[in-house]
Enzyme design. Sequence first.
Site, PDB file in Angstrom:
ATOM      1  N   ASP A 405      31.540  35.750  20.958  1.00 12.08           N
ATOM      2  CA  ASP A 405      30.402  35.205  20.209  1.00 12.08           C
ATOM      3  C   ASP A 405      30.878  34.003  19.388  1.00 12.08           C
ATOM      4  OD1 ASP A 405      27.807  35.031  19.296  1.00 12.08           O
ATOM      5  OD2 ASP A 405      27.986  36.669  17.848  1.00 12.08           O
ATOM      6  N   GLU A 408      30.405  28.300  20.341  1.00 14.19           N
ATOM      7  CA  GLU A 408      29.843  26.992  20.724  1.00 14.19           C
ATOM      8  C   GLU A 408      30.832  25.827  20.522  1.00 14.19           C
ATOM      9  OE1 GLU A 408      27.051  29.957  20.570  1.00 14.19           O
ATOM     10  OE2 GLU A 408      28.174  29.290  18.816  1.00 14.19           O
ATOM     11  N   ASP A 479      20.513  34.570  20.002  1.00 10.28           N
ATOM     12  CA  ASP A 479      19.757  35.174  18.907  1.00 10.28           C
ATOM     13  C   ASP A 479      18.256  34.962  19.074  1.00 10.28           C
ATOM     14  OD1 ASP A 479      22.206  35.850  17.939  1.00 10.28           O
ATOM     15  OD2 ASP A 479      22.239  34.365  16.340  1.00 10.28           O
TER      16      ASP A 479
END
Length: 750
Positions: A405, A408, A479
């Site tokens: 997670d 990015e 999300d």
Amino acid sequence: MLGKRLDYQVEENKIHFFFEKEEAFLEVITESIMNVFVPYETKGHRSKAIEGEKAVRTDFEVKDCGSYVSVATKQLEARVYDGFYVDFYRDGKSICEDYRSGRILRPLLSEKSLEVLKAEGHDVSAGASGSYPVQTVKKMDGDEKFYGLGDKTGFLNKRDYEYENWNSDIPQAHTDSYRALYKSIPFLITLKKESVYGIFFDNTYRSYVNLGKENQAYFYYGADAGNLDYYFIAGDTMPDIVGGYTYLTGRTPLPQLWTLGYHQSRWGYDSADCIKKVAGKYRELDIPCDTMHFDIDYMDGYRVFTWNEKDYGDPAGTIQELADEGFKAVCIIDPGVKLDPGYEKYDEGIAGDYFAKTPEGEVYVNAVWPGDSVYPDFGQPKVRKWWAENQKFLTDIGVAGVWNDMNEPASFHGELPSDVVFTDEDQKSTHAAMHNVYGHLMSKATYEGLKEQTGKRPFVITRACYAGSQKYTTVWTGDNQSLWSHLQMAVPQLCNLGLSGLAFAGTDVGGFGADCTAELLCRWVQVGAFSPLFRNHSSNGSIYQEPWQFGEKTVDIYRKFVELRYRLLPYLYDLFAECEKTGLPIMRPLVLHYEKDENTWNLNDEFLVGEHLVVAPVLEQGQTKKMVYLPEGIWYDFNTGKRYEGKQYYLVDAPLDTCPMFAKAGSMIPAYEVMQYVGEKPYDTLNMLVFPGEGTYVHYQDNGSDFAYQDGAYNEYTFTQQENGEVTMKMGKEGYDKPYKKIEYIFVGK
């Protein structure tokens, strides 16, 4: 563009063009794939998506036709003009041409207008865009439909929208107007009345795709830097295009069988006792479940590769207690390493020079969950090796999968500056170039570590990725929120991810943020049951959304669809076996197999599971009937066996406990006995659900765990149904030593 053509040379599969301003290349990869390349920044491709040599020996002809040079295989012709304008033809007919007239740019807003808009809170970031340093503009004929581009929000057909490829951590509710999300998959399928083709733009910098929004005469792809490097993929059908793209970038490998079961997760299970209570409740209510996920609180102060023993007890003991009840454990790992001298992973990274740096040579610091943190430079092979070896901390305590997670990469103190120094294998690079592949490289390292340490097919989940990540990881859509609009968006989003090569994908069932309702959860599980990744996940601060939180009726409906998932496990597993060979996804838009049917072009609320099942879930609050479109052929209601003629719409009943499903005539769907988890008992019996009509079906079987199947340790059962309903089975391959003891046929429909 590049000026007049001066000369060209044929160099094996490449045609090297010399123009007044620049050199350029056209390479024949296969009979139906060509690469267009202008080396603005580097002489070679340096692709992260494509690994290994993909060009094969291909017969082609190069001919100087005066105003253009023709490069033609049996399947595809490229005509290269002055300026390095490249048009593509099949069977003498144009299918894609470069646009010659130049873009028509939107006018800039005045400073006064911008200030007024900003003052009222408007987003003005999508102002006028000029020409990009790297750019290709393609002519539109007016009948184009566009698909792919990964996880972009909105509808199935991307016509008239604009997007950016820049992996972005966006916690706000995602809407149709969002240009970027967590993944950058610059692959586009263009469907026209008489042709279909794909273009893969292999450039890792921030890039832009405008599909007729700027002007109906053209669509374009632009990037802030890098090379012009795209692959043109031709074919007769959309499956051909998906096959060509995944030939280049790789295909989703066959996963372990348990990963296709049901997963339960929440950011907010803040102790081992909490997780064990949730797991125990699933067993008490007889709702099948294979996996419990551990979110960030299991770590010691959010330090990666540590364990919070105060709240989660002895790690191996906690995970073994879950294993004793049939649960696998999946743990989250973020890339940010806490800046903490004395913390082993930080010290190792400093000593090994493993972290990204400022242009001045200092270790770059931002903040994520642990506070001040540093970022592993995954572009360095030695860093990926180090990260892979660190997975041993997890595998040694019994963790079965890793959930990547915040890769990015996310950051709490503003986005990483574009000039932060990263590495691209053997040379220095920047955040601007490596940002979009950061999650891809992290996933690759995780995959390789798990494979080395367990010998099993790795289960990796990632939020951020790039084209080709499907070789290493499954994905989820990030999300999302407990909103009906996000349930509606889940169908086109997952279908486009599948078309973009990412076949193993899912959304957070029930929604991650905001508060779910009983009705929304009941409808979402009806989509989740057919999504390749089937996980309920929610956010700290939202209401708990395990099914029992909403009462007995919700529990019964939820159980019904989780049990359906477990019945259909062999069918889903067959589709993954097919995917590894062809690249075709598990969850498919109807247009993939019915591209000539205009009713499928913009069909956002139905999908295929393989070729044999149409699923038409209810996606509207309060709706108890569903308008269903069935494509050509004969179809049967999966549950009642009622017969329907295709190529028309039907209004069908869909009370809260019903998801309309239809099997194509002649379908044979393999099914298992429902178990509480994969491996609870041996799968000794195969049930074949047989629907009327002629058909053939190949069922695949192996040990569901390791790589022995690659050496031939698998069975294939070929089932054939005659028009009179007679079904026969023949073993096409016998390499797995645990064939079924019994095969039973269940005939559905008349």
